[in-house]
Design a protein around this motif. Structure first.
Motif, PDB file in Angstrom:
ATOM      1  N   SER A 225       0.801  -1.227   0.000  1.00 24.70           N
ATOM      2  CA  SER A 225       0.000   0.000   0.000  1.00 24.70           C
ATOM      3  C   SER A 225       0.831   1.272   0.000  1.00 24.70           C
ATOM      4  CB  SER A 225      -0.946   0.010   1.207  1.00 24.70           C
ATOM      5  OG  SER A 225      -0.206  -0.072   2.418  1.00 24.70           O
ATOM      6  N   GLU A 226       2.089   1.168   0.433  1.00 26.77           N
ATOM      7  CA  GLU A 226       2.938   2.364   0.447  1.00 26.77           C
ATOM      8  C   GLU A 226       3.619   2.594  -0.899  1.00 26.77           C
ATOM      9  OE1 GLU A 226       5.442   2.805   3.900  1.00 26.77           O
ATOM     10  OE2 GLU A 226       4.167   1.460   5.049  1.00 26.77           O
ATOM     11  N   GLN A 227       3.444   1.673  -1.822  1.00 30.62           N
ATOM     12  CA  GLN A 227       3.997   1.817  -3.166  1.00 30.62           C
ATOM     13  C   GLN A 227       2.974   2.509  -4.070  1.00 30.62           C
ATOM     14  OE1 GLN A 227       7.160   0.959  -3.352  1.00 30.62           O
ATOM     15  NE2 GLN A 227       6.961   0.217  -1.245  1.00 30.62           N
ATOM     16  N   PRO A 228       3.419   3.044  -5.212  1.00 26.56           N
ATOM     17  CA  PRO A 228       2.453   3.585  -6.180  1.00 26.56           C
ATOM     18  C   PRO A 228       1.415   2.523  -6.517  1.00 26.56           C
ATOM     19  CG  PRO A 228       4.688   4.169  -6.813  1.00 26.56           C
ATOM     20  CD  PRO A 228       4.812   3.205  -5.670  1.00 26.56           C
ATOM     21  N   ILE A 229       0.206   2.960  -6.827  1.00 27.98           N
ATOM     22  CA  ILE A 229      -0.890   2.017  -7.004  1.00 27.98           C
ATOM     23  C   ILE A 229      -0.600   0.990  -8.094  1.00 27.98           C
ATOM     24  CG2 ILE A 229      -2.166   3.486  -8.628  1.00 27.98           C
ATOM     25  CD1 ILE A 229      -4.744   2.444  -7.195  1.00 27.98           C
ATOM     26  N   GLU A 230       0.161   1.380  -9.113  1.00 21.95           N
ATOM     27  CA  GLU A 230       0.498   0.428 -10.177  1.00 21.95           C
ATOM     28  C   GLU A 230       1.338  -0.719  -9.632  1.00 21.95           C
ATOM     29  OE1 GLU A 230       1.113   3.650 -10.303  1.00 21.95           O
ATOM     30  OE2 GLU A 230      -0.359   4.400 -11.768  1.00 21.95           O
ATOM     31  N   GLU A 231       2.308  -0.388  -8.760  1.00 23.21           N
ATOM     32  CA  GLU A 231       3.157  -1.418  -8.160  1.00 23.21           C
ATOM     33  C   GLU A 231       2.362  -2.269  -7.176  1.00 23.21           C
ATOM     34  OE1 GLU A 231       6.876  -0.018  -6.617  1.00 23.21           O
ATOM     35  OE2 GLU A 231       7.099   1.478  -8.221  1.00 23.21           O
ATOM     36  N   ASN A 232       1.482  -1.625  -6.431  1.00 29.12           N
ATOM     37  CA  ASN A 232       0.612  -2.344  -5.506  1.00 29.12           C
ATOM     38  C   ASN A 232      -0.224  -3.358  -6.276  1.00 29.12           C
ATOM     39  OD1 ASN A 232      -1.024  -3.178  -3.394  1.00 29.12           O
ATOM     40  ND2 ASN A 232      -1.840  -1.148  -2.922  1.00 29.12           N
ATOM     41  N   ARG A 233      -0.783  -2.920  -7.377  1.00 33.61           N
ATOM     42  CA  ARG A 233      -1.614  -3.804  -8.200  1.00 33.61           C
ATOM     43  C   ARG A 233      -0.796  -4.983  -8.754  1.00 33.61           C
ATOM     44  NH1 ARG A 233      -2.750  -0.443 -11.974  1.00 33.61           N
ATOM     45  NH2 ARG A 233      -4.519   0.489 -10.910  1.00 33.61           N
TER      46      ARG A 233
ATOM     47  N   GLU B  65      -5.563 -11.063   0.912  1.00 32.36           N
ATOM     48  CA  GLU B  65      -5.944  -9.715   1.340  1.00 32.36           C
ATOM     49  C   GLU B  65      -4.882  -8.728   0.878  1.00 32.36           C
ATOM     50  OE1 GLU B  65      -6.195  -7.287   5.594  1.00 32.36           O
ATOM     51  OE2 GLU B  65      -6.817  -9.398   5.546  1.00 32.36           O
ATOM     52  N   ALA B  66      -5.320  -7.534   0.501  1.00 26.36           N
ATOM     53  CA  ALA B  66      -4.400  -6.450   0.153  1.00 26.36           C
ATOM     54  C   ALA B  66      -4.914  -5.175   0.808  1.00 26.36           C
ATOM     55  CB  ALA B  66      -4.293  -6.298  -1.360  1.00 26.36           C
ATOM     56  N   GLU B  67      -4.154  -4.111   0.654  1.00 25.15           N
ATOM     57  CA  GLU B  67      -4.517  -2.828   1.276  1.00 25.15           C
ATOM     58  C   GLU B  67      -4.442  -1.719   0.239  1.00 25.15           C
ATOM     59  OE1 GLU B  67      -2.461  -0.009   4.624  1.00 25.15           O
ATOM     60  OE2 GLU B  67      -2.877  -2.087   5.221  1.00 25.15           O
ATOM     61  N   LEU B  68      -5.404  -0.810   0.302  1.00 20.22           N
ATOM     62  CA  LEU B  68      -5.453   0.306  -0.631  1.00 20.22           C
ATOM     63  C   LEU B  68      -5.731   1.575   0.147  1.00 20.22           C
ATOM     64  CD1 LEU B  68      -5.337   0.931  -3.702  1.00 20.22           C
ATOM     65  CD2 LEU B  68      -7.830   0.723  -3.731  1.00 20.22           C
ATOM     66  N   GLY B  69      -4.853   2.565  -0.022  1.00 20.89           N
ATOM     67  CA  GLY B  69      -4.975   3.801   0.747  1.00 20.89           C
ATOM     68  C   GLY B  69      -3.903   3.866   1.813  1.00 20.89           C
TER      69      GLY B  69
ATOM     70  N   PHE C 275      -9.384  -1.917  -8.350  1.00 19.51           N
ATOM     71  CA  PHE C 275      -8.282  -2.695  -7.763  1.00 19.51           C
ATOM     72  C   PHE C 275      -8.707  -4.139  -7.523  1.00 19.51           C
ATOM     73  CE2 PHE C 275      -5.488  -4.091  -4.297  1.00 19.51           C
ATOM     74  CZ  PHE C 275      -4.251  -3.679  -4.765  1.00 19.51           C
ATOM     75  N   VAL C 276      -9.889  -4.327  -6.986  1.00 21.32           N
ATOM     76  CA  VAL C 276     -10.384  -5.679  -6.715  1.00 21.32           C
ATOM     77  C   VAL C 276     -10.603  -6.434  -8.019  1.00 21.32           C
ATOM     78  CG1 VAL C 276     -12.321  -7.013  -5.786  1.00 21.32           C
ATOM     79  CG2 VAL C 276     -11.401  -5.083  -4.491  1.00 21.32           C
ATOM     80  N   GLU C 277     -11.198  -5.776  -8.994  1.00 29.02           N
ATOM     81  CA  GLU C 277     -11.464  -6.426 -10.281  1.00 29.02           C
ATOM     82  C   GLU C 277     -10.169  -6.815 -10.989  1.00 29.02           C
ATOM     83  OE1 GLU C 277     -13.867  -3.735 -12.499  1.00 29.02           O
ATOM     84  OE2 GLU C 277     -15.735  -4.228 -11.427  1.00 29.02           O
ATOM     85  N   GLN C 278      -9.172  -5.946 -10.914  1.00 29.11           N
ATOM     86  CA  GLN C 278      -7.923  -6.183 -11.651  1.00 29.11           C
ATOM     87  C   GLN C 278      -7.005  -7.182 -10.970  1.00 29.11           C
ATOM     88  OE1 GLN C 278      -6.513  -2.164 -12.005  1.00 29.11           O
ATOM     89  NE2 GLN C 278      -8.134  -1.581 -13.424  1.00 29.11           N
ATOM     90  N   THR C 279      -7.086  -7.268  -9.651  1.00 27.41           N
ATOM     91  CA  THR C 279      -6.190  -8.169  -8.914  1.00 27.41           C
ATOM     92  C   THR C 279      -6.827  -9.508  -8.586  1.00 27.41           C
ATOM     93  OG1 THR C 279      -6.872  -7.265  -6.767  1.00 27.41           O
ATOM     94  CG2 THR C 279      -4.961  -6.235  -7.851  1.00 27.41           C
ATOM     95  N   GLY C 280      -8.126  -9.531  -8.381  1.00 27.87           N
ATOM     96  CA  GLY C 280      -8.804 -10.768  -8.006  1.00 27.87           C
ATOM     97  C   GLY C 280      -8.687 -11.111  -6.534  1.00 27.87           C
ATOM     98  N   ILE C 281      -8.359 -10.137  -5.690  1.00 31.56           N
ATOM     99  CA  ILE C 281      -8.244 -10.388  -4.251  1.00 31.56           C
ATOM    100  C   ILE C 281      -9.598 -10.740  -3.640  1.00 31.56           C
ATOM    101  CG2 ILE C 281      -6.183  -9.021  -3.797  1.00 31.56           C
ATOM    102  CD1 ILE C 281      -8.063  -6.734  -2.929  1.00 31.56           C
ATOM    103  N   ASN C 282      -9.545 -11.412  -2.495  1.00 40.01           N
ATOM    104  CA  ASN C 282     -10.756 -11.790  -1.766  1.00 40.01           C
ATOM    105  C   ASN C 282     -11.144 -10.761  -0.716  1.00 40.01           C
ATOM    106  OD1 ASN C 282      -8.854 -14.584  -1.908  1.00 40.01           O
ATOM    107  ND2 ASN C 282     -10.869 -14.690  -2.901  1.00 40.01           N
ATOM    108  N   ALA C 283     -10.137 -10.088  -0.148  1.00 41.77           N
ATOM    109  CA  ALA C 283     -10.382  -9.151   0.952  1.00 41.77           C
ATOM    110  C   ALA C 283      -9.552  -7.896   0.747  1.00 41.77           C
ATOM    111  CB  ALA C 283     -10.038  -9.796   2.293  1.00 41.77           C
ATOM    112  N   LEU C 284     -10.122  -6.759   1.146  1.00 40.51           N
ATOM    113  CA  LEU C 284      -9.445  -5.478   0.955  1.00 40.51           C
ATOM    114  C   LEU C 284      -9.466  -4.666   2.244  1.00 40.51           C
ATOM    115  CD1 LEU C 284      -8.143  -3.408  -1.019  1.00 40.51           C
ATOM    116  CD2 LEU C 284     -10.453  -2.501  -1.388  1.00 40.51           C
ATOM    117  N   ALA C 285      -8.270  -4.328   2.749  1.00 39.77           N
ATOM    118  CA  ALA C 285      -8.156  -3.432   3.891  1.00 39.77           C
ATOM    119  C   ALA C 285      -8.323  -2.002   3.389  1.00 39.77           C
ATOM    120  CB  ALA C 285      -6.793  -3.594   4.556  1.00 39.77           C
TER     121      ALA C 285
END
Length: 273
Positions: A103-111, A129-133, A156-166
């Motif tokens: 989450s501390e990286q640019p959103i592109e790197e996070n993704r 699980e991932a974190e955004l913000g 972010f959820v659609e592009q990554t396919g994660i199950n949970a988002l912080a």
């Protein structure tokens, strides 16, 4: 039942699970005693620091043995991993769920790194699980504002396919300098945009009414760590000066009981939401 299935069940019930970090056998015992006493499922969390302290295999096997002993429905989760190699090792060791925190990286790197972990976790059937913000970590400024935006969360959820988002909605890790004020309307909008299980980090110290409002508006997992460590250590500080005992096994029980009592109250409160 997988954690993903449990999240779907919770979503239908509009309920949430407590997710608690453990650091040794004593804190693990306190967490599971609370879950058993409240007859509820729970998520056990370990961070890199705990794994460095106990060792990965000991961490996993200790958790599994304790879950069996206390006969609690529970899942083992890797919390705030920033190293993909650690995620892979945890999956190989049998973790049910992993969090990749870029989450501390640019959103592109996070993704990008999150997508990598999602693909890595598929053969294991593990929850990701991932974190955004921006959710302030220990030692970081709590004044900085970078809340999760609904449209970004959806994409972010659609592009990554994660199950949970912080999500970042006003909480922070560690102690609060002043009473937090969760942005519940923002949370509601995020929930409307994504089916992912939404996670509230920094659950220690948030007023009960705000936690209950968060659950009502889409939070499915509530992380607690600081209150467990703080309460455990404060109880030990009170007990040790009163005793000449050299058997450490007789010193720990009051601290374990404190953790159990603290978490029983939190579980009951969450279930009332």
């Amino acid at each position: 039942m997988t954690l993903q299935d449990k999240f779907s069940e919770l979503d239908n019930q509009n309920k949430a699970l407590l997710a608690v970090n453990f650091y040794n056998f004593e804190t693990l015992s306190g967490v599971l005693r609370a879950a058993a006493a409240q007859d509820t499922a729970i998520i056990l969390q370990s961070t890199k620091s705990t794994i460095d302290y106990l060792g990965l295999e000991v961490t996993a096997k200790l958790a599994r043995a304790a879950i069996s002993q206390y006969e609690v429905e529970a899942w083992l989760h890797l919390d705030h991993a920033q190293d993909v190699n650690l995620v892979k090792r945890a999956l190989d060791t049998g973790y049910d769920s992993v969090m990749i925190d870029a989450s501390e990286q640019p959103i592109e790197e996070n993704r990008e790194v999150t997508q990598q972990v999602v693909e890595m976790a598929k053969p294991y059937g593990a929850n990701v699980e991932a974190e955004l913000g921006y959710i302030a970590k220990l030692g970081q400024s709590k004044e900085k504002a970078a809340f999760t935006q609904p449209e970004e969360a959806r994409d972010f959820v659609e592009q990554t396919g994660i199950n949970a988002l912080a999500v970042a909605i006003g909480s922070a890790h560690g102690f609060y300098d002043k009473e937090p004020n969760l942005d519940i309307p923002l949370l509601k909008r995020i929930r409307e945009e994504t089916p992912a299980a939404l996670v509230l980090h920094g659950g220690s110290g948030i007023p009960d009414s705000q936690i209950q409002a968060a659950v009502t508006n889409g939070i499915r997992k509530i992380n607690v760590a600081t209150e467990v460590k703080n309460g455990f250590m404060n109880t030990l500080r009170q007990e040790v000066p009163k005793s000449d005992e050299i058997d450490l096994r007789k010193i720990f029980p009051p601290a374990i009981e404190h953790v159990q009592s603290l978490l029983e109250e939190k579980i009951a409160m969450i279930n009332q939401a």
